[in-house]
Design a protein around this motif. Structure first.
Motif, short mmCIF file in Angstrom:
data_model
loop_
_atom_site.label_atom_id
_atom_site.label_comp_id
_atom_site.label_asym_id
_atom_site.label_seq_id
_atom_site.Cartn_x
_atom_site.Cartn_y
_atom_site.Cartn_z
N LEU A 162 6.62 -6.70 -0.33
CA LEU A 162 6.44 -6.35 1.09
C LEU A 162 5.62 -5.07 1.21
O LEU A 162 4.68 -4.99 2.01
N PHE A 163 5.96 -4.09 0.40
CA PHE A 163 5.25 -2.81 0.46
C PHE A 163 3.84 -2.96 -0.08
O PHE A 163 2.89 -2.36 0.44
N LYS A 164 3.71 -3.73 -1.14
CA LYS A 164 2.39 -3.90 -1.73
C LYS A 164 1.42 -4.52 -0.73
O LYS A 164 0.29 -4.08 -0.59
N VAL A 200 1.66 -4.54 2.56
CA VAL A 200 1.40 -3.64 3.70
C VAL A 200 0.41 -2.55 3.31
O VAL A 200 -0.48 -2.16 4.07
N ALA A 201 0.52 -2.08 2.10
CA ALA A 201 -0.32 -0.97 1.66
C ALA A 201 -1.67 -1.41 1.14
O ALA A 201 -2.57 -0.59 0.98
N LEU A 231 7.86 3.26 0.95
CA LEU A 231 6.53 3.04 1.52
C LEU A 231 6.18 4.29 2.34
O LEU A 231 6.90 4.65 3.27
N ILE A 257 13.21 0.30 0.06
CA ILE A 257 14.01 -0.79 -0.52
C ILE A 257 14.79 -0.16 -1.66
O ILE A 257 14.20 0.41 -2.59
N VAL A 266 9.79 -6.05 -3.18
CA VAL A 266 8.92 -4.89 -3.04
C VAL A 266 7.48 -5.32 -2.76
O VAL A 266 6.64 -4.51 -2.37
N THR A 320 1.93 4.12 -1.48
CA THR A 320 1.31 4.83 -0.37
C THR A 320 0.28 3.97 0.32
O THR A 320 -0.49 3.26 -0.33
N ILE A 321 0.26 4.03 1.63
CA ILE A 321 -0.79 3.38 2.41
C ILE A 321 -1.99 4.31 2.36
O ILE A 321 -1.98 5.39 2.95
#
Lengths: 315, 222
Positions: free
Chosen positions: A234-236, A238-239, B163, B174, A232, B74-75
């Protein structure tokens, strides 16, 4: 290639970006265990697969850092690009090279006068910088990614810092870089200071340019380690950047590139400085590309996105 | 931001078995011979797609995973509808994985022939070759026809990490999965089929599809 500017946070994935259609073969499993039949009652069997890019066509990403202290995107995009690192990725070989450019490299800006390379962005934003790079190196740039002082600081903080091997003592009151040599975890503020120090770096801006690519390399290692512990991450990552990054990378390509980064061992990433030497253009202190070595470097880099040597640290 | 979302647990094994039988009696999945699904973004699609046959449609899944947790990342700042978007996305991911596991482990028409192509319909085209390579771990396996006489869902759960972009639109997921089924062997024994893994999914049109995975099998024979 059509370029469009849009903003997504990309955090420390500045070390790899860019995708594009690369290979002609389907992605291979990263760790294929399925050729071993599942044996009922035996120890558990495991497999994993991430669709890293596998093509032999190199990918070139131009990572830029603006000297703008503003948070306004337009001001960031029209500051001086004091950080310019051209990243070549060869998915088939699982290797990458980061080629660093001195900010004061004296070049012809397309449609403008000859001036320092970092001025291209002032004149025409990151797209003119890309155009200038392509004109000087004859290397097709697939994507660019741009951040600012604040952007880089925020990103590094959100990913938990960078573990960097400081090559020599630093004691620079201008950049606030005060370090002993050796591996250290740098938070965002410290990472920025390290990347800015030139006053007591052995070779000034040349050393600083090499240190900037060192931080990109550290980001790759950090990403791999965090992903290994928890995908996860990966998400951290990217964000993490929030709206502090500008790029023409499509989101799906960014994700592909992030997964490709997982397939490149850190030892397969090398850092090189473009051959250049200091001089004067009138009264201006600049860096001239050392020819024919610079052109030979670009030609070599263009072939497969790789250079088979590293620029050593000074001293 | 993390939430725990709870659903009713899955049907009993007997009820699942009845549903499976009804599906099979109704014809189950339709197969086509040569098909190249072109889903996926053009810029990161390989130059030539793998020629793995997948049917154009498969029956709805009967598995009902327990949705344990939904965690959105969240972006930027979360939008006003981030919660609703997360809930819907998690539900859709749940359904997509239920569909995959149904086809990979429970649909007798598939495992009895060791033909898991309906399961690969849940996988993006550029990842299907890899999935097929890992068939023995991702499905009941190539030896299923000579090993099992029946398979029934026992229990399972899913936790979903999402995401979301700055508009609260889901961009990637995921999902951590625990899947348990009970298989009767032709020899008279039974096998507890256990699949534990993480699946990486992305939205493709109106459905979620698998593009990566980390899966472990912990089957136990009794």
């Amino acid at each position: 290639m059509k370029r469009k500017r849009w903003m997504i946070p990309l955090a420390a994935l500045t070390a790899w970006t860019v995708g594009g259609a690369l290979g002609t073969t389907p992605p291979k499993p990263q760790t294929a265990r399925a050729d071993v039949p599942v044996t009922i009652g035996a120890a558990s069997k495991r497999t994993e697969f991430f669709p890293a890019m596998t093509g032999s066509k190199p990918i070139f990403v131009l990572a830029l850092g603006s000297d703008s202290r503003s948070n306004e995107p337009d001001k960031v995009a029209h500051g001086h690009s004091d950080v310019m690192q051209l990243i070549g990725i060869n998915p088939a070989q699982h290797r990458a090279t980061i080629l660093g450019f001195h900010r004061d490299t004296w070049v012809q800006i397309p449609g403008h006068d000859k001036t320092r390379l970092n001025t291209a962005m002032v004149e025409g934003g990151p797209l003119l910088t890309v155009k200038t790079f392509e004109s000087v190196t004859h290397i097709p740039i697939d994507y660019y990614i741009l951040t600012s002082f604040k952007g880089w600081t925020d990103m590094v903080n959100q990913i938990g810092g960078l573990f960097v091997n400081i090559p020599y003592p630093e004691h620079d009151p201008y950049s606030k870089a005060f370090y002993k040599p050796g591996y250290q975890r740098l938070n965002g503020h410290n990472a920025q200071a390290f990347a800015r120090d030139r006053h007591d770096a052995p070779d000034g801006v040349y050393s600083r340019t090499l240190n900037q690519s060192r931080e990109l390399q550290a980001a790759q290692v950090g990403f791999q380690q965090q992903f290994e512990k928890d995908p996860v991450a990966l998400f951290k990552w990217v964000a993490a950047g929030l709206p502090d990054v500008q790029t023409d990378l499509p989101f799906s390509t960014l994700m592909s590139l992030a997964l490709t980064a997982l397939s490149i061992p850190p030892k397969n990433v090398n850092r090189v400085l473009v051959p250049a030497h200091s001089g004067f253009e009138g009264s201006a202190s600049v860096a001239f590309l050392t020819q024919p070595k610079a052109d030979q470097t670009f030609a070599d880099f263009r072939k497969d996105g790789l250079l088979n040597y590293s620029t050593p640290d000074p001293g | 931001m993390a939430r725990a979302t709870h659903r009713k647990s899955g049907r009993s094994s007997m009820w699942v078995a009845v549903v499976v039988l009804v599906v099979l009696a109704g014809g189950g999945v339709a197969f086509f011979l040569i098909r190249n699904d072109q889903a996926g973004n053009a810029q990161d699609r390989p130059g030539s797609s793998p020629t793995i046959t997948v049917p154009p449609s498969v029956a709805a899944a009967t598995i009902n995973f327990h949705l344990k947790q939904v965690t959105p990342t969240t972006i930027g700042n979360p939008g006003a509808n981030a919660d609703a978007s997360s809930t819907k996305a998690a539900d859709d991911v749940d359904k997509a994985l239920a569909q995959f596991y149904e086809q990979a482990f429970l649909t007798k028409e598939n495992w009895d022939q060791a033909d898991y192509s309906p399961a690969w319909a849940s996988v993006v085209p550029e990842s299907r070759a890899a999935a097929q390579h890992d068939e023995d771990l991702l499905t009941l396996g190539k030896d299923a026809p000579s090993t099992y006489s029946s398979v029934a869902f026992d229990s399972g759960d899913v936790s979903v990490q999402l995401l979301l972009d700055e508009n609260s639109q889901p961009k990637s997921a995921i999902a951590s999965v625990h899947f348990n089924a009970n298989a009767k062997e032709q020899s008279g024994g039974t096998t507890a089929v256990r699949s534990v893994g993480r699946y990486f999914l992305r939205p493709e049109g109106d459905k979620w599809m698998i593009y990566g995975y980390q899966v472990r099998r912990k089957d136990k024979q009794s």
